[in-house]
Design an enzyme around this catalytic site. Structure first.
Site, PDB file in Angstrom:
ATOM      1  N   GLY A  15     -11.704  68.142  32.518  1.00  0.00           N
ATOM      2  CA  GLY A  15     -11.874  66.699  32.711  1.00  0.00           C
ATOM      3  C   GLY A  15     -12.685  66.118  31.564  1.00  0.00           C
ATOM      4  O   GLY A  15     -13.293  66.850  30.773  1.00  0.00           O
ATOM      5  N   LEU A  16     -12.701  64.802  31.505  1.00  0.00           N
ATOM      6  CA  LEU A  16     -13.413  64.107  30.426  1.00  0.00           C
ATOM      7  C   LEU A  16     -14.899  64.472  30.413  1.00  0.00           C
ATOM      8  O   LEU A  16     -15.449  64.872  31.444  1.00  0.00           O
ATOM      9  CB  LEU A  16     -13.303  62.590  30.632  1.00  0.00           C
ATOM     10  CG  LEU A  16     -11.916  61.947  30.525  1.00  0.00           C
ATOM     11  CD1 LEU A  16     -12.009  60.461  30.859  1.00  0.00           C
ATOM     12  CD2 LEU A  16     -11.352  62.138  29.120  1.00  0.00           C
ATOM     13  N   SER A  17     -15.524  64.288  29.278  1.00  0.00           N
ATOM     14  CA  SER A  17     -16.975  64.455  29.200  1.00  0.00           C
ATOM     15  C   SER A  17     -17.614  63.448  30.171  1.00  0.00           C
ATOM     16  O   SER A  17     -17.249  62.277  30.185  1.00  0.00           O
ATOM     17  CB  SER A  17     -17.436  64.175  27.768  1.00  0.00           C
ATOM     18  OG  SER A  17     -18.844  64.233  27.709  1.00  0.00           O
ATOM     19  N   GLY A  18     -18.507  63.930  31.005  1.00  0.00           N
ATOM     20  CA  GLY A  18     -19.175  63.048  31.975  1.00  0.00           C
ATOM     21  C   GLY A  18     -18.405  62.860  33.263  1.00  0.00           C
ATOM     22  O   GLY A  18     -18.826  62.114  34.152  1.00  0.00           O
ATOM     23  N   GLY A  51     -17.991  65.121  35.532  1.00  0.00           N
ATOM     24  CA  GLY A  51     -18.736  65.784  36.611  1.00  0.00           C
ATOM     25  C   GLY A  51     -18.544  67.286  36.711  1.00  0.00           C
ATOM     26  O   GLY A  51     -18.968  67.907  37.685  1.00  0.00           O
ATOM     27  N   SER A  94     -11.492  70.967  27.758  1.00  0.00           N
ATOM     28  CA  SER A  94     -10.156  71.582  27.570  1.00  0.00           C
ATOM     29  C   SER A  94      -9.049  70.537  27.758  1.00  0.00           C
ATOM     30  O   SER A  94      -8.309  70.587  28.736  1.00  0.00           O
ATOM     31  CB  SER A  94      -9.964  72.791  28.494  1.00  0.00           C
ATOM     32  OG  SER A  94     -10.373  72.552  29.818  1.00  0.00           O
TER      33      SER A  94
HETATM   34  P1  ADP Z   1     -19.368  66.923  32.516  1.00  0.00           P
HETATM   35  O1  ADP Z   1     -19.907  68.305  32.759  1.00  0.00           O
HETATM   36  O2  ADP Z   1     -17.975  66.754  33.042  1.00  0.00           O
HETATM   37  O3  ADP Z   1     -19.500  66.484  31.097  1.00  0.00           O
HETATM   38  P2  ADP Z   1     -21.703  66.090  33.954  1.00  0.00           P
HETATM   39  O4  ADP Z   1     -21.658  66.922  35.188  1.00  0.00           O
HETATM   40  O5  ADP Z   1     -22.640  66.492  32.858  1.00  0.00           O
HETATM   41  O6  ADP Z   1     -20.235  65.902  33.400  1.00  0.00           O
HETATM   42  O7  ADP Z   1     -22.074  64.578  34.357  1.00  0.00           O
HETATM   43  C1  ADP Z   1     -21.477  63.914  35.448  1.00  0.00           C
HETATM   44  C2  ADP Z   1     -22.324  62.704  35.864  1.00  0.00           C
HETATM   45  O8  ADP Z   1     -21.641  62.018  36.904  1.00  0.00           O
HETATM   46  C3  ADP Z   1     -23.693  63.098  36.413  1.00  0.00           C
HETATM   47  O9  ADP Z   1     -24.649  62.153  35.995  1.00  0.00           O
HETATM   48  C4  ADP Z   1     -23.487  63.027  37.930  1.00  0.00           C
HETATM   49  O10 ADP Z   1     -24.695  62.729  38.617  1.00  0.00           O
HETATM   50  C5  ADP Z   1     -22.493  61.875  38.052  1.00  0.00           C
HETATM   51  N1  ADP Z   1     -21.637  61.921  39.258  1.00  0.00           N
HETATM   52  C6  ADP Z   1     -21.441  60.901  40.117  1.00  0.00           C
HETATM   53  N2  ADP Z   1     -20.620  61.235  41.123  1.00  0.00           N
HETATM   54  C7  ADP Z   1     -20.279  62.525  40.915  1.00  0.00           C
HETATM   55  C8  ADP Z   1     -19.450  63.453  41.623  1.00  0.00           C
HETATM   56  N3  ADP Z   1     -18.803  63.119  42.747  1.00  0.00           N
HETATM   57  N4  ADP Z   1     -19.317  64.689  41.118  1.00  0.00           N
HETATM   58  C9  ADP Z   1     -19.937  65.048  39.971  1.00  0.00           C
HETATM   59  N5  ADP Z   1     -20.741  64.217  39.245  1.00  0.00           N
HETATM   60  C10 ADP Z   1     -20.911  62.965  39.715  1.00  0.00           C
END
Ligand code: ADP
Length: 203
Positions: free
Chosen positions: A36-39, A41, A110
């Site tokens: 999934g996209l950066s950010g 989750g 990915s």
């Molecule tokens: P990634 O690893 O995909 O780059 P992160 O996990 O570092 O993303 O960041 C995701 C952000 O989204 C966090 O700040 C998290 O608190 C927020 N968020 C909000 N809702 C959700 C959810 N349902 N699941 C995962 N993250 C979430």
């Protein structure tokens, strides 16, 4: 480089088997591949899943893009060749964990079907459970957990996934989690529920 150098003699067949390790740990190992996209989750959910599984007595290892790139892959950049080598090494490391009976939680953007197919081919389809962590680009940009979207918008990062490089959504992931519509706790629970029947050791 040759795939089977003639002076290399592997000893895989002389070692204890994966099933021996799984028996010891009382779990069936597999790889959960969060894309999934950066950010979106991925890491947040993987950490939550790890905690829940730990409480239930399952041994896991989170493999995360930033950790891998700062360690084993710190000599790789973002060219096409390096991206593929990044994933190839991650997949080979994952296999070592699976052969030790450990469940891996892999968090990697990915972004393309090719890259995920490469990982799936090495890890094997049977052991590769794809989870699509889906949040709209605008939501990820607003979260901007690592400040990368701001940098990408400013032109400081090239080929940023979702902005000037594509994200190819998986078409048949085992699970899709829309993190803009679910809480973190709900997202974690959805993954745990999907996994429990798969990691239970069947005799
Ligand atoms: P990634 O690893 O995909 O780059 P992160 O996990 O570092 O993303 O960041 C995701 C952000 O989204 C966090 O700040 C998290 O608190 C927020 N968020 C909000 N809702 C959700 C959810 N349902 N699941 C995962 N993250 C979430």
């Amino acid at each position: 480089m040759s795939k089977s150098p003639e002076n290399i003699h592997t000893t895989f067949d002389q070692l204890l088997k994966r099933s021996d390790k799984e028996e010891l740990l009382q779990q069936h190992s597999l790889c959960v591949w969060f894309t999934g996209l950066s950010g979106s989750g991925k890491t947040t959910i993987a950490k939550g899943v790890e905690l829940e599984l730990h409480k239930l007595g399952y041994l896991t290892q989170v493999l995360d893009g930033d950790n891998i790139r700062s360690g084993i892959n710190n000599n790789l950049g973002f060219s096409e060749g390096d991206r593929l080598e990044n994933i190839r090494r991650i997949a080979e490391v994952t296999k070592l964990y699976l052969n030790t009976g450990i469940i891996t939680l892999n968090c990697f953007v990915s972004p393309t079907i090719d890259v995920r197919d490469l990982a799936r081919d090495i890890i094997t389809t049977e052991d590769f459970i794809e989870v699509y962590v889906n949040a709209p680009f605008s939501v990820c940009e607003q979260r901007d957990v690592k400040g990368l979207y701001k940098k990408a918008r400013a032109g400081e990062i090239k080929n940023f996934t979702g902005l000037d490089a594509p994200f190819e959504a998986p078409s048949n992931a085992s699970l899709e989690i829309k993190t803009d519509k679910m809480t973190i706790a709900e997202s974690v629970q959805a993954v745990v529920n999907m996994l429990l029947p798969k990691i239970e050791l069947k005799n």
